[in-house]
Design an enzyme around this catalytic site. Structure first.
Site, PDB file in Angstrom:
ATOM      1  N   ASP A   1       0.809  -1.215   0.000  1.00 25.06           N
ATOM      2  CA  ASP A   1       0.000   0.000   0.000  1.00 25.06           C
ATOM      3  C   ASP A   1       0.845   1.270   0.000  1.00 25.06           C
ATOM      4  OD1 ASP A   1      -2.348  -1.354  -0.170  1.00 25.06           O
ATOM      5  OD2 ASP A   1      -2.825  -1.263   1.952  1.00 25.06           O
TER       6      ASP A   1
ATOM      7  N   TYR B   1      -6.705   2.688   7.176  1.00 25.47           N
ATOM      8  CA  TYR B   1      -5.667   2.490   8.191  1.00 25.47           C
ATOM      9  C   TYR B   1      -5.432   3.793   8.946  1.00 25.47           C
ATOM     10  CZ  TYR B   1      -4.549  -1.726   5.514  1.00 25.47           C
ATOM     11  OH  TYR B   1      -4.612  -2.930   4.869  1.00 25.47           O
TER      12      TYR B   1
ATOM     13  N   TYR C   1      -9.670  -0.882   2.295  1.00 23.55           N
ATOM     14  CA  TYR C   1      -9.264  -0.787   3.696  1.00 23.55           C
ATOM     15  C   TYR C   1      -8.973   0.649   4.110  1.00 23.55           C
ATOM     16  CZ  TYR C   1      -8.798  -5.325   5.985  1.00 23.55           C
ATOM     17  OH  TYR C   1      -9.050  -6.498   6.639  1.00 23.55           O
TER      18      TYR C   1
ATOM     19  N   ASP D   1      15.081   5.410  12.794  1.00 23.77           N
ATOM     20  CA  ASP D   1      16.464   5.898  12.713  1.00 23.77           C
ATOM     21  C   ASP D   1      16.819   6.399  14.110  1.00 23.77           C
ATOM     22  OD1 ASP D   1      18.827   7.190  12.251  1.00 23.77           O
ATOM     23  OD2 ASP D   1      18.150   8.233  10.450  1.00 23.77           O
TER      24      ASP D   1
END
Ligand SMILES: [Cu+2]
Length: 714
Positions: free
Chosen positions: A366, A452, A450, A508
């Site tokens: 996605d 999210y 979907y 990071d």
């Protein structure tokens, strides 16, 4: 309702936006996108048939940003956020957050100042944009970097799709796919054979194709199209899949080059239109109001893209591909602002389906194929976010590189989160209770069926949590009513194939600076023996992961496995390295067979943990060009050099997610399912950093102070 956007900006904006100088990590603005487009056009790269498949900020390398900030930063004076992130140990201007650790000085404080790498002219690092361009007539694609500072194209590479992969799906592909299949005689015949003659009532869903070594597919920019019946305008098309037929569409030739007509199952008829009172029934009337009020306004401040709350400091970014990005996350410890993460995002996700037959190719990246940030929702106060909210708009671009503003794309608010700590002491009579709170930074995106929600939480006790909320509508198929192991029946004749949602986080890390390392921590019992005569001993095994090849790890719930990211140069008051621990959920990784195409393409999802040496070019877990990529890119490639990861600048990559066997209760719209991970300070502080949290005003949470000594005693 108060306009909290105005209020929080007023509360936090020491510098009005017009006077605030740019920060190198600020998201690209509409004006910058337009400017970059002008430079690209001037270089002759934007002919009439060229489209933008991605357009976003090309962030400067970390070293350049840190050097710039150490040399003065955007305000001409050392920027506390940047200085903190660089790990120079310079005290940040963070009054009002005196954590108790100040009274408990670190025992070992080696010189952890970074070399002074300030740029001579303290110049803002080159401001650059990256564009993936595609000529929709020839199919030629290029990866281009344009410098707004130098006003020229500074990099351009033409892709070889057979080895590089292809650029993501563009907006126009949706319309092209539908138009092309509706006009195709073979596809129309397949529909007619199923009694579907009015093709205007069939919706076509363009699905990324994957890569299976089929010559006639790999040489094309293609999608595979599945069809759904939408008889009325407001029908939920996903309730009516036309199964067994797929049209393979060449997006450049704009034609169907193959129709797969594999089997015939009836189109499920039951409506899934959950807006329709006939379908959903009357609305319940028993819910009483819950209102979240903060009479004195929210506790955070937002200055441009810099967010501060209870000692936390971070910068908010947004990208068409990754969505929300967080930068320079640091946490106050007394007068010191201590860095934790330089950059955090979820730059990839893959949703592979487990039905082996006709739809074996179903697996959507996605982020890399559809760009989750591009599909971000405009959030509504009271619906999507409750309470005192600050919103940030996001700027993305359309197929033509023209900026589009997504209003209220990022939601920022503060939440009560139950008990922080509590104790009633049987000896001294103390009875204390404190409330936990968290700062929430989130956005929601809709990618096809979907939806999210990506949520980042920052807690009073130093915990960072990432949570993905999965909702929306299941991807459906027809169901034969049998006991298929690969698909669950969710409505009469309607199936939802088993699938996974696997997310790749990129963290990071800068735990107190750049010199970081990772240890795997397992817990276990200890065999009975001379040291453990009664067999009650339990212990932990700590393994330092020293090279990239040693850091391809999987979670182990039975060992309570966690990964501790520590600073190799700074110790706490016990002489132990300061650290943050990543606690995984230990759910399954990619279940596709090791020999499968998907295993090669989604290599990142085969481990829960990867650790790499920092490289500014290594940003995407499945590689830069995921669409139709043959495999091997991303993390498995990043670690090929097997770099040292012990005591250096490292990036931690974490795969998490859900394996979803759909339930009837997930239909027709799915209650939120959650997955994520947690990072907790582990010896980062010298004791509980929340002893200074007061009891809520006007409550009885705090027992009276200890009584004076009782003279009558003895
Ligand atoms: Cu699912």
């Amino acid at each position: 309702m108060t306009d909290t956007k105005v209020r929080s900006a007023a509360a936090g904006a020491a510098t009005p936006p017009a006077q605030r100088r740019a920060h190198p990590l600020d998201p690209a603005t509409a004006a910058e996108f337009t400017d970059g487009r002008r430079i690209l056009a001037g270089a002759g790269l934007l002919t009439e048939s060229v489209r933008f498949a991605y357009y976003g900020l090309e962030e400067p390398p970390k070293d350049d940003v840190l050097a710039y900030l150490a040399g003065g930063g955007p305000d001409g004076a050392a920027d506390e956020t940047g200085a903190a992130t660089a790990g120079t140990g310079r005290a940040g201007a963070q009054p009002g957050h005196p954590l108790p650790d100040r009274a408990l000085p670190d025992r070992a404080l080696p010189d952890r100042a970074l070399p002074d790498r300030a740029l001579p002219d303290r110049a803002l690092p080159d401001r650059r944009l990256r564009a993936f361009l595609i000529d929709v007539v020839t199919g030629e694609s290029a990866d281009v970097v344009v410098s707004l500072t130098q006003r020229q194209v500074v990099a351009r590479r033409t892709l070889d799709p057979l080895t590089d992969g292809r650029v993501p799906i563009i907006d126009a592909d949706f319309a092209v796919a539908e138009e092309v299949v509706r006009a195709d005689p073979a596809w129309r015949a397949a529909m007619a054979r199923r009694g579907l003659t009015d093709v205007s009532k069939i919706r076509a869903c363009p699905l990324t194709a994957g890569s299976f070594g089929v010559e006639d597919e790999d040489r094309r920019r293609m999608v595979r199209v599945l069809a759904f019946v939408q008889a009325r305008e407001h029908d939920l098309a996903w309730a009516h899949p036309v199964d067994g037929v797929a049209a393979y569409v060449d997006l450049i030739e704009k034609k169907v080059f193959k129709v797969v007509d594999d089997f015939d199952l009836p189109v499920p008829r039951e409506s899934g239109d959950y807006d329709d009172p006939e379908v959903r029934g009357p609305l319940r009337t028993t819910l009483r109001p819950i209102e979240i009020t903060q009479p004195e306004g929210p506790g955070f401040t937002l200055d441009g893209h810099c967010l501060e709350w209870q000692g936390w400091s971070l910068r908010i970014g947004f990208d068409a591909r990754e969505g929300l990005t967080l930068h320079q996350i640091s946490l106050a410890d007394g007068a010191e602002q201590r860095p934790v993460i330089y950059r955090a995002s979820i730059p990839e996700m893959v949703v592979p389906y487990g039905d082996p037959k006709f739809r074996y190719w179903q697996a959507y990246f996605d982020s890399g194929e559809y760009l989750v940030g591009k599909w971000a929702n405009s959030l509504e106060l009271g619906c999507d976010c409750l309470g005192e909210i600050a919103y940030l708009d996001a700027t993305i671009t359309d197929d033509f590189g023209e900026p589009k503003v997504i209003r209220n794309a990022v939601c920022i608010h503060e939440e009560d989160f139950g008990i922080l700590w509590k104790h009633t002491d049987i000896f001294n009579g103390s009875a204390q209770s404190r409330r936990q709170r968290r700062l929430v930074v989130s956005f929601f995106t809709t990618v096809g069926n979907y939806d999210y929600g990506f949520y980042w939480y920052f807690y009073l006790d130093g915990t960072i949590e990432c949570e993905v909320k999965m909702t929306g509508v299941l991807f459906t198929a027809a169901h034969a009513g049998d006991d298929s192991p690969y698909s669950a029946q969710v409505a009469p004749g309607l199936g939802a194939p088993v699938h996974q949602h696997l997310f790749g986080a990129r963290l990071d890390m800068t735990v107190d600076g750049l010199a970081n390392a990772v240890e795997e921590v397992d817990v276990s019992g200890v065999p009975a023996g001379p040291e453990n005569a009664h067999g009650n001993a339990m212990s932990r095994t700590v393994t330092r992961l020293r090279r990239e090849s040693e850091a391809c790890r999987r979670a182990d719930a039975l060992r309570g496995r966690s990964w501790r990211v520590l600073n190799t140069e700074r110790a706490n008051r016990f002489g132990q390295p300061v650290s943050f621990t990543l606690y995984p959920e230990a759910a399954p990784v990619l279940l596709a067979d090791p020999g499968s195409s998907l295993h090669a393409r989604a290599g990142f999802a085969t481990n829960h943990l990867w650790v790499t040496g920092y490289d500014p070019a290594q940003r995407y877990p499945a590689g830069d060009f995921v669409n139709q990529h043959p495999g091997g890119a991303g993390l498995p490639g990043f670690i090929a050099g097997d770099r040292n990861i012990d005591g250096t600048d490292i990036v931690v990559w974490h795969t998490f997610g859900a394996t979803h066997f759909p339930r009837p209760e997930d239909w027709p719209v799915m209650p939120v399912a959650r997955c994520g991970f947690v990072l907790k300070p582990t010896g980062f502080f010298g004791r509980n950093p929340t002893l200074d949290v007061p009891p809520p005003p006007g409550t009885q949470c705090q027992a009276p102070p200890p009584a004076a000594p009782d003279d009558s005693a003895g």
